[in-house]
Design a protein around this motif. Structure first.
Motif, PDB file in Angstrom:
ATOM      1  N   UNK A  72       0.511  -1.199  -0.360  1.00  9.32           N
ATOM      2  CA  UNK A  72      -0.084   0.391   0.021  1.00  9.32           C
ATOM      3  C   UNK A  72       1.304   1.459   0.652  1.00  9.32           C
ATOM      4  N   UNK A  73       0.049   2.591  -0.259  1.00  3.95           N
ATOM      5  CA  UNK A  73       0.976   3.983  -0.056  1.00  3.95           C
ATOM      6  C   UNK A  73       1.689   3.899   1.145  1.00  3.95           C
ATOM      7  N   UNK A  74       2.191   4.342   1.062  1.00  5.34           N
ATOM      8  CA  UNK A  74       3.309   5.110   2.301  1.00  5.34           C
ATOM      9  C   UNK A  74       2.535   5.902   2.964  1.00  5.34           C
ATOM     10  N   UNK A  75       2.301   6.452   4.200  1.00  5.57           N
ATOM     11  CA  UNK A  75       1.651   7.903   4.981  1.00  5.57           C
ATOM     12  C   UNK A  75       2.944   8.492   5.162  1.00  5.57           C
ATOM     13  N   UNK A  76       3.118   9.577   5.395  1.00  9.06           N
ATOM     14  CA  UNK A  76       4.655   9.990   5.732  1.00  9.06           C
ATOM     15  C   UNK A  76       5.492  10.052   5.130  1.00  9.06           C
ATOM     16  N   UNK A  77       6.545  10.864   5.334  1.00  9.35           N
ATOM     17  CA  UNK A  77       7.785  11.371   4.445  1.00  9.35           C
ATOM     18  C   UNK A  77       8.313  10.598   3.113  1.00  9.35           C
ATOM     19  N   UNK A  78       8.940  10.578   2.293  1.00 10.06           N
ATOM     20  CA  UNK A  78       8.749   9.584   0.667  1.00 10.06           C
ATOM     21  C   UNK A  78      10.383   8.718   0.953  1.00 10.06           C
ATOM     22  N   UNK A  79      11.043  10.313   0.542  1.00 11.72           N
ATOM     23  CA  UNK A  79      12.872   9.607   1.103  1.00 11.72           C
ATOM     24  C   UNK A  79      13.495   9.166   2.121  1.00 11.72           C
ATOM     25  N   UNK A  80      14.621   8.956   2.238  1.00  8.86           N
ATOM     26  CA  UNK A  80      15.001   8.215   2.909  1.00  8.86           C
ATOM     27  C   UNK A  80      16.720   7.904   3.088  1.00  8.86           C
ATOM     28  N   UNK A  81      17.427   8.111   3.872  1.00  6.28           N
ATOM     29  CA  UNK A  81      18.536   7.556   3.773  1.00  6.28           C
ATOM     30  C   UNK A  81      19.073   7.068   4.942  1.00  6.28           C
ATOM     31  N   UNK A  82      19.312   6.074   4.400  1.00 10.93           N
ATOM     32  CA  UNK A  82      20.214   4.608   5.476  1.00 10.93           C
ATOM     33  C   UNK A  82      21.383   4.065   5.284  1.00 10.93           C
ATOM     34  N   UNK A  83      22.103   4.209   6.921  1.00  8.96           N
ATOM     35  CA  UNK A  83      23.631   4.754   6.893  1.00  8.96           C
ATOM     36  C   UNK A  83      23.646   2.927   7.787  1.00  8.96           C
ATOM     37  N   UNK A  84      24.420   2.319   6.925  1.00  9.52           N
ATOM     38  CA  UNK A  84      25.108   0.456   7.870  1.00  9.52           C
ATOM     39  C   UNK A  84      26.448   0.741   8.911  1.00  9.52           C
ATOM     40  N   UNK A  85      26.199   1.454   9.348  1.00 12.73           N
ATOM     41  CA  UNK A  85      27.943   1.349  10.396  1.00 12.73           C
ATOM     42  C   UNK A  85      27.966  -0.185  11.017  1.00 12.73           C
ATOM     43  N   UNK A  86      29.042   0.094  11.417  1.00 12.71           N
ATOM     44  CA  UNK A  86      29.961  -1.496  12.244  1.00 12.71           C
ATOM     45  C   UNK A  86      30.555  -0.821  13.375  1.00 12.71           C
ATOM     46  N   UNK A  87      30.661  -1.577  14.730  1.00 14.33           N
ATOM     47  CA  UNK A  87      31.751  -1.273  15.239  1.00 14.33           C
ATOM     48  C   UNK A  87      32.725  -1.970  15.857  1.00 14.33           C
TER      49      UNK A  87
END
Length: 196
Positions: A68-83
């Protein structure tokens, strides 16, 4: 949630005031665009967290998500981090507040390795990273129109580019794609592969 992930979750909640979401054996921490840069610096520098390495950053278009269509913000950036210090991973997600002009702070000063990943997210999704030292296209041609990983981008694109030997230059023309058979021959032909 494993005890190790629980320790990380508790530390994130205590130090950043944000509760991460556990899914598929990893944590995702969602922050606002205004807190993005400050959170990234804390994730890298705080002794209890020590996310020394940014392994990847990708853009995401959530205009339709799932069934279904999403409610809210459209674009995101997703960072994958490692400790490396603590041997744990974290997903850091931030939504762009404005879909018409997706804008986020650049993380180049925090993790220099994000440089080309941010350029890729800019090129393919149109996310602008404020403060990036060289934000320009990285995969498509400089004259390319639009951002091809956006879900509303036409499947055939807008224009095609080719070198014209008569004009001795690159020319742009409307896309012309001839329909072709996309069904594999093994499915298309009733007796494909039978001997004889």
């Amino acid at each position: 949630m494993t005890p190790k992930l629980q320790r990380l979750s508790d530390a994130l909640e205590r130090l950043l005031g944000a509760k991460p979401v556990a899914r598929l054996g990893e944590l995702t921490l969602e922050v606002s665009a205004g807190d993005y840069l400050k959170t990234a610096q804390t994730l890298r520098d705080h002794a209890e967290l020590r996310f020394e390495e940014l392994m990847d950053l990708c853009g995401v278009d959530y205009s339709t998500y799932g069934d279904r269509p999403r409610q809210g913000a459209r674009f995101a950036a997703v960072a994958h981090l490692l400790s490396v210090t603590h041997n744990w991973r974290l997903r850091l997600r931030v939504f762009c507040p404005d879909a018409a002009f997706p804008l986020l702070a650049s993380l180049v000063e925090v993790w220099p390795s994000v440089n080309w990943y941010e350029r890729e997210a800019f090129d393919l999704f149109g996310i602008v990273f404020e403060g990036h030292p060289d934000l320009r296209r990285i995969l498509t041609d400089y004259g390319f129109v639009g951002h091809p990983f956006r879900k509303d981008f036409p499947i055939l694109g807008h224009v095609e580019m080719r070198y014209d030997p008569e004009q001795k230059r690159v020319v742009y023309e409307p896309v012309t794609i001839e329909p072709r058979e996309v069904t594999p021959r093994v499915v298309r032909e009733a007796h494909y592969g039978e001997g004889g």
